[in-house]
Design a protein around this motif. Structure first.
Motif, PDB file in Angstrom:
ATOM      1  N   MET A 457       0.811  -1.216   0.000  1.00 30.64           N
ATOM      2  CA  MET A 457       0.000   0.000   0.000  1.00 30.64           C
ATOM      3  C   MET A 457       0.843   1.265   0.000  1.00 30.64           C
ATOM      4  N   HIS A 458       2.171   1.104   0.024  1.00 30.90           N
ATOM      5  CA  HIS A 458       3.091   2.249  -0.024  1.00 30.90           C
ATOM      6  C   HIS A 458       2.826   3.212   1.146  1.00 30.90           C
ATOM      7  N   ILE A 459       2.930   2.637   2.339  1.00 27.43           N
ATOM      8  CA  ILE A 459       2.712   3.400   3.568  1.00 27.43           C
ATOM      9  C   ILE A 459       4.012   3.422   4.354  1.00 27.43           C
ATOM     10  N   GLU A 460       4.395   4.595   4.842  1.00 28.45           N
ATOM     11  CA  GLU A 460       5.649   4.708   5.591  1.00 28.45           C
ATOM     12  C   GLU A 460       5.481   4.289   7.051  1.00 28.45           C
ATOM     13  N   LYS A 461       4.343   4.639   7.648  1.00 30.69           N
ATOM     14  CA  LYS A 461       4.138   4.359   9.073  1.00 30.69           C
ATOM     15  C   LYS A 461       3.115   3.249   9.252  1.00 30.69           C
ATOM     16  N   VAL A 462       3.571   2.149   9.837  1.00 25.42           N
ATOM     17  CA  VAL A 462       2.689   1.002  10.082  1.00 25.42           C
ATOM     18  C   VAL A 462       3.018   0.433  11.463  1.00 25.42           C
ATOM     19  N   ALA A 463       1.985   0.071  12.195  1.00 25.64           N
ATOM     20  CA  ALA A 463       2.179  -0.576  13.496  1.00 25.64           C
ATOM     21  C   ALA A 463       1.099  -1.629  13.689  1.00 25.64           C
ATOM     22  N   VAL A 464       1.521  -2.816  14.124  1.00 31.28           N
ATOM     23  CA  VAL A 464       0.582  -3.877  14.494  1.00 31.28           C
ATOM     24  C   VAL A 464       0.617  -3.985  16.008  1.00 31.28           C
ATOM     25  N   VAL A 465      -0.510  -3.677  16.632  1.00 30.17           N
ATOM     26  CA  VAL A 465      -0.594  -3.630  18.092  1.00 30.17           C
ATOM     27  C   VAL A 465      -1.389  -4.833  18.581  1.00 30.17           C
ATOM     28  N   LEU A 466      -0.819  -5.580  19.538  1.00 27.74           N
ATOM     29  CA  LEU A 466      -1.506  -6.710  20.156  1.00 27.74           C
ATOM     30  C   LEU A 466      -1.923  -6.326  21.570  1.00 27.74           C
ATOM     31  N   CYS A 467      -3.139  -6.679  21.922  1.00 25.87           N
ATOM     32  CA  CYS A 467      -3.677  -6.338  23.244  1.00 25.87           C
ATOM     33  C   CYS A 467      -3.915  -7.606  24.042  1.00 25.87           C
ATOM     34  N   ASP A 468      -3.421  -7.616  25.256  1.00 25.08           N
ATOM     35  CA  ASP A 468      -3.612  -8.755  26.150  1.00 25.08           C
ATOM     36  C   ASP A 468      -4.139  -8.234  27.474  1.00 25.08           C
ATOM     37  N   GLU A 469      -5.156  -8.912  28.003  1.00 30.68           N
ATOM     38  CA  GLU A 469      -5.791  -8.447  29.230  1.00 30.68           C
ATOM     39  C   GLU A 469      -4.808  -8.373  30.397  1.00 30.68           C
ATOM     40  N   ARG A 470      -3.848  -9.290  30.426  1.00 34.15           N
ATOM     41  CA  ARG A 470      -2.913  -9.337  31.544  1.00 34.15           C
ATOM     42  C   ARG A 470      -1.622  -8.582  31.270  1.00 34.15           C
ATOM     43  N   GLU A 471      -1.074  -8.740  30.053  1.00 36.71           N
ATOM     44  CA  GLU A 471       0.237  -8.187  29.757  1.00 36.71           C
ATOM     45  C   GLU A 471       0.181  -6.802  29.112  1.00 36.71           C
ATOM     46  N   GLY A 472      -1.023  -6.304  28.770  1.00 34.30           N
ATOM     47  CA  GLY A 472      -1.139  -4.993  28.152  1.00 34.30           C
ATOM     48  C   GLY A 472      -0.870  -5.059  26.658  1.00 34.30           C
ATOM     49  N   CYS A 473      -0.452  -3.919  26.089  1.00 37.55           N
ATOM     50  CA  CYS A 473      -0.252  -3.820  24.644  1.00 37.55           C
ATOM     51  C   CYS A 473       1.219  -3.981  24.281  1.00 37.55           C
ATOM     52  N   SER A 474       1.461  -4.637  23.148  1.00 39.80           N
ATOM     53  CA  SER A 474       2.799  -4.740  22.564  1.00 39.80           C
ATOM     54  C   SER A 474       2.649  -4.550  21.070  1.00 39.80           C
ATOM     55  N   CYS A 475       3.710  -4.122  20.404  1.00 35.05           N
ATOM     56  CA  CYS A 475       3.545  -3.860  18.978  1.00 35.05           C
ATOM     57  C   CYS A 475       4.855  -4.054  18.216  1.00 35.05           C
ATOM     58  N   VAL A 476       4.693  -4.251  16.906  1.00 37.40           N
ATOM     59  CA  VAL A 476       5.793  -4.236  15.953  1.00 37.40           C
ATOM     60  C   VAL A 476       5.500  -3.086  15.007  1.00 37.40           C
ATOM     61  N   ALA A 477       6.434  -2.155  14.848  1.00 35.98           N
ATOM     62  CA  ALA A 477       6.143  -0.933  14.103  1.00 35.98           C
ATOM     63  C   ALA A 477       7.278  -0.578  13.146  1.00 35.98           C
ATOM     64  N   VAL A 478       6.917   0.171  12.101  1.00 36.42           N
ATOM     65  CA  VAL A 478       7.867   0.733  11.145  1.00 36.42           C
ATOM     66  C   VAL A 478       7.647   2.237  11.128  1.00 36.42           C
ATOM     67  N   ASN A 479       8.730   2.986  11.439  1.00 32.17           N
ATOM     68  CA  ASN A 479       8.684   4.450  11.453  1.00 32.17           C
ATOM     69  C   ASN A 479       7.644   4.992  12.424  1.00 32.17           C
ATOM     70  N   MET A 480       7.397   4.248  13.490  1.00 32.50           N
ATOM     71  CA  MET A 480       6.441   4.684  14.504  1.00 32.50           C
ATOM     72  C   MET A 480       6.959   4.254  15.869  1.00 32.50           C
ATOM     73  N   GLU A 481       6.972   5.178  16.816  1.00 28.92           N
ATOM     74  CA  GLU A 481       7.489   4.870  18.143  1.00 28.92           C
ATOM     75  C   GLU A 481       6.619   3.816  18.832  1.00 28.92           C
TER      76      GLU A 481
END
Length: 839
Positions: A457-481
């Motif tokens: 899709m020719h996007i510079e900023k992408v992040a995949v965020v996973l949500c867990d009830e116990r461990e909270g959120c974690s993510c894998v990102a490109v050009n995004m903190e």
């Protein structure tokens, strides 16, 4: 003052606009049926002009060759004096008379020609009002497009403004050519009020909408703008109850006639000026169809004005010349095209191909019927024939041959224009779906997602965020903190919004229209700081497991529906792959735990008695069956001499590893204190003191100790909150009711005061049954318990059996009672029978 609609939920807003749309559609349809069918204007295919000498009657002009007037012998220059013997002072009175005559009936005209009068019968036709139908479709187009837009994004300010624009436009144009002469009271008041309301609201909105769209004008900040526009429209609307011929001066009538056109044209001019002066060249592409539609609308207006000025009777004598008026419908179509094609106004509508096909087919059908009518009239006019069903049928056959190929061409155009990006994405989706099953690591799945989305899709900023009830959120990102991906679980946060809507959320207007988004302030700042313009949730059935955040496209274009479809498909496939990855990881961890539990079970089983002790005068059988791999029940035999045996049965609250650990600890303590004290009560007191500080407050242990002394021929029983032992002595069978509370519940005084030791003598055939609550509380499929009474009856009826046989009989009865139901608690059972008791 805040708009009350902003406080409403999206569902409530949709309901409100649905009701408003249905009401507007209903009242305007009533008027449309009057104009086109029930009270259609009568037509004698000639024109009437006031006489120059001021006398009563009309000068007949523009007689249609071969028309009904021509067939009746009427010629240009004749004077119409009476209709059906009735005179008239003006055109309105004459039209009231002629409109009362039904279609294809005849009216008696009194005609004056060259000083002589004669009577002729004229067939009366009804006007197919092309002018009204065109403006009605104009309003209907805006109404439908506005309704779809507000359904898509009900909390958007510009979306609601456009929906109101559609409502007011339909209300105004739907009531054009309103004539309530002779109407019943209910229709007079209903349509009259609706017309005045439409006039008062529509005229200001023709201008104010284009002061908001596509760029908000600073003039809206002036306090006088809206009051001036609404004041003028309300003032002009107030004249309509007085708009009776001769009641208002000609200048006032002229102003009333041209005010709507001036307002509508002013709005389109404002849009054109904004397009060229305030809109960047990059943003002009989505707006260009609207600009073209506005230009076509203005040209059509000019054309109709010229035609009407040249011949004011065109609708009666040459209606074919007014067919180009249908080009005005192109304006709402242009809005719809820009909105659906370029996602203008940031709508989130999924256009199903079949729905679009059906819409285009309906439009073609409408054009088809219009062409049938037009060609029928044209052929009748050119061939000097009276319009008939034969001519219309001939036109019907001609158009039918062209309809199906035209429909196929239209569908091909839809695929090419609206779905080209979808076709381009299919290959990327296929490759992604083929790759996912081979990825077992969660990191590999997330990296594949990010790379696929970014490259396809020719996007510079992408992040995949996973949500867990116990461990909270974690993510894998490109050009995004990664810090910008840590979203909270507030009631109005991003996660709650995605979980509630279960649909992609666009934040393209978050910076310019923050009031349109009911978001928690922290999440709002994170979205703006990270540059997220679209969030797509990942659901596994009804559970939100994460979401995809994307920034703007490199091309600067807004996200089309094809883009959202791609992201939604990736999210759906990835949700399954992520869950499979988690399950794979959990399976590995589960195998490790099972191995550890198996080892723990072997250790625990090694702590329990391997065999039943052989004590002269006693027949003993004991067993412990855990509900899980490792249980919390416990029993033990501790020989305190050749003729003294201590039997311990315990139950730790809960099951599993923690219960087993406490059990092993208790076993060690009992084995330590048993040789040190003569009485079971003292043993339990010492164990309680030792265990109290080392056990969790939510846990406790019940235990029963029975000390068999074959020399003294007695048994001492002490119960610390455990199930009552069932004993049979001297032919009587009873439960021992001795008091006591569980170990670990209280440090000392209360525990010691409650504890009670019971002494019973030993004789031949005495029986003692010790057990845990896993026996009496065993449950079947009806949630019924095995119960103490059942145990009592089994022991009573089979007390003659040996200890091992009686124990097996009880266990078999429990298994039969439980049936297919799983064992719900650990079960421990020790049966002791006294045999020969030597004196």
């Amino acid at each position: 003052m805040r708009n009350p609609i902003e406080k409403m939920t999206p569902r409530s807003i949709r309901i409100l606009y649905t009701i408003a749309t249905l009401i507007v559609l209903s009242v305007t349809l009533i008027h449309a049926l009057d104009v086109m069918v029930f009270r259609a204007t009568s037509n004698d295919q000639c024109g009437w002009l006031p006489r120059k000498d001021g006398k009563s009657g009309f000068l007949i002009t523009d007689v249609v060759p071969g028309g009904v007037a021509d067939q009746a012998g009427i010629r240009d220059g004749d004077i119409l004096l009476r209709i059906d013997g009735k005179g008239f002072k003006d055109g309105n009175q004459a039209m009231v008379i002629i409109n009362s005559i039904k279609r294809n009936e005849y009216a008696e005209y009194l005609i004056e020609r060259d000083g002589a009068t004669f009577v002729t019968n004229v067939q009366i036709l009804k006007v197919f009002d092309i002018r009204y139908l065109a403006v009605y479709l104009l309003g209907l187009g805006f109404l439908l497009v506005g309704y779809v837009v507000v359904l898509s994004r009900p909390q958007g300010v510009i979306q609601r403004l456009f929906a109101r624009y559609g409502l007011y436009t339909m209300l105004f144009f739907g009531f054009s050519q309103l004539n309530l002469t002779g109407a019943p009271p209910w229709k007079l008041y209903t349509l009259g009020i609706a017309f005045v309301l439409g006039w008062s609201l529509a005229l200001p909105n023709f201008i104010t909408f284009f002061l908001h769209f596509p760029v908000r004008k600073k003039i809206l900040n002036r306090m006088w703008v809206k009051p001036l526009l609404y004041g003028y429209s309300i003032a002009t609307a107030a004249f309509f109850p007085l708009n009776i011929p001769g009641q208002l001066p000609f200048p006032v009538n002229l102003v009333l006639a041209y005010t709507p056109t001036v307002f509508f044209v002013a709005g389109l001019v404002i849009f054109g000026v904004t397009y060229f002066r305030s809109v960047d060249r990059v943003r002009r592409a989505p707006l260009r169809p609207i600009l073209i539609g506005a230009a076509v609308w203005l040209l059509t207006l000019a054309y109709v004005f010229v035609i009407q000025m040249r011949n004011p009777f065109t609708i009666f004598t040459q209606p074919v010349l007014l067919i180009p008026m249908f080009f005005v419908v192109g304006l709402p179509c242009a809005f719809g095209y820009s909105i659906f094609k370029y996602r203008l106004m940031d709508i989130e509508l999924v256009i199903k191909r079949s729905l679009l096909y059906a819409l285009v087919t309906a439009v073609l059908a409408g054009i088809y019927l219009l062409l049938v009518f037009s060609i029928g009239n044209t052929l009748a006019y050119l061939l000097d024939m009276e319009e008939s069903q034969v001519v219309s049928l001939f036109a019907f056959i001609i158009i039918a041959f062209a309809f199906d190929p035209l429909k196929r061409k239209a569908q091909e155009w839809i695929d090419r224009v609206f779905y080209q990006e979808r076709y381009n994405y299919q290959k990327a989706l296929l490759e992604f779906s083929q790759e996912l099953p081979r990825l077992l690591s969660l990191d590999e799945v997330l990296s594949s997602m990010v790379n696929t989305i970014s490259s396809t899709m020719h996007i510079e900023k992408v992040a995949v965020v996973l949500c867990d009830e116990r461990e909270g959120c974690s993510c894998v990102a490109v050009n995004m903190e990664e810090g910008a991906c840590a979203y909270g679980r507030e009631a109005n946060g991003l996660i709650a919004l995605l979980r509630e809507t279960r649909a992609p959320q666009s934040f393209a207007l978050l910076a310019t229209e923050p009031e349109s988004f009911n978001l928690h302030e922290l999440d709002r700042e994170k979205l703006l700081r990270s540059g997220v313009v679209l969030a797509v949730p990942m659901f596994l059935q009804a559970r939100l497991i994460g979401f995809i955040n994307v920034g703007p496209k490199r091309s600067g274009k807004v996200y089309s529906q094809e883009d959202i479809d791609l992201l939604s498909t990736v999210a759906g496939q990835a949700a399954i792959a992520i869950e499979n990855s988690r399950l794979h990881k959990e399976e590995i961890e589960k195998q490790k735990i099972e191995e550890e539990l198996t080892l723990a079970r072997n250790i625990q089983q090694g702590l329990l008695p391997i065999s039943n002790p052989l004590i002269e005068g006693l027949d003993i059988a004991g067993v412990s069956i855990p509900a899980l791999t490792v249980g919390g029940d416990y029993f033990d035999y501790i020989e305190l001499g050749p003729k003294r045996l201590l039997i311990a049965v315990g139950d730790v609250s809960g099951k599993g590893m923690s219960a087993a650990l406490y059990m092993s600890k208790i076993q060690g303590m009992i084995q330590i204190v048993a040789p040190m004290y003569e009485h079971p009560k003292d043993m339990l007191i010492q164990v309680n003191r030792r265990i109290y500080d080392g056990i969790e407050r939510k846990s406790f242990i019940t235990m029963i100790l029975a000390l068999f002394d074959m020399e003294k021929k007695e048994v001492l029983i002490c119960r610390a909150g455990h199930n009552e032992a069932l004993i049979g002595v001297d032919g009587k069978l009873e439960y021992v009711r001795g008091g006591g509370i569980g170990l670990g519940l209280e440090r000392g005084p209360v525990f010691e005061d409650q504890l009670e030791e019971i002494r019973r003598s030993l004789n031949r055939d005495n029986i003692f049954v010790f057990y845990s609550d896993g026996l009496t509380e065993a449950m079947n499929e009806h949630n019924a318990q095995f119960g103490e009474e059942t145990v009592y009856e089994i022991v009573k009826s089979k007390r003659h059996l040996r200890a091992q046989e009686l124990q097996q009989s009880i266990l078999t009865s429990v298994e039969d009672f439980r049936g297919a139901t799983e064992q719900n608690d650990d079960l421990t059972l020790v049966v002791v029978k006294s045999t020969e008791v030597k004196l």
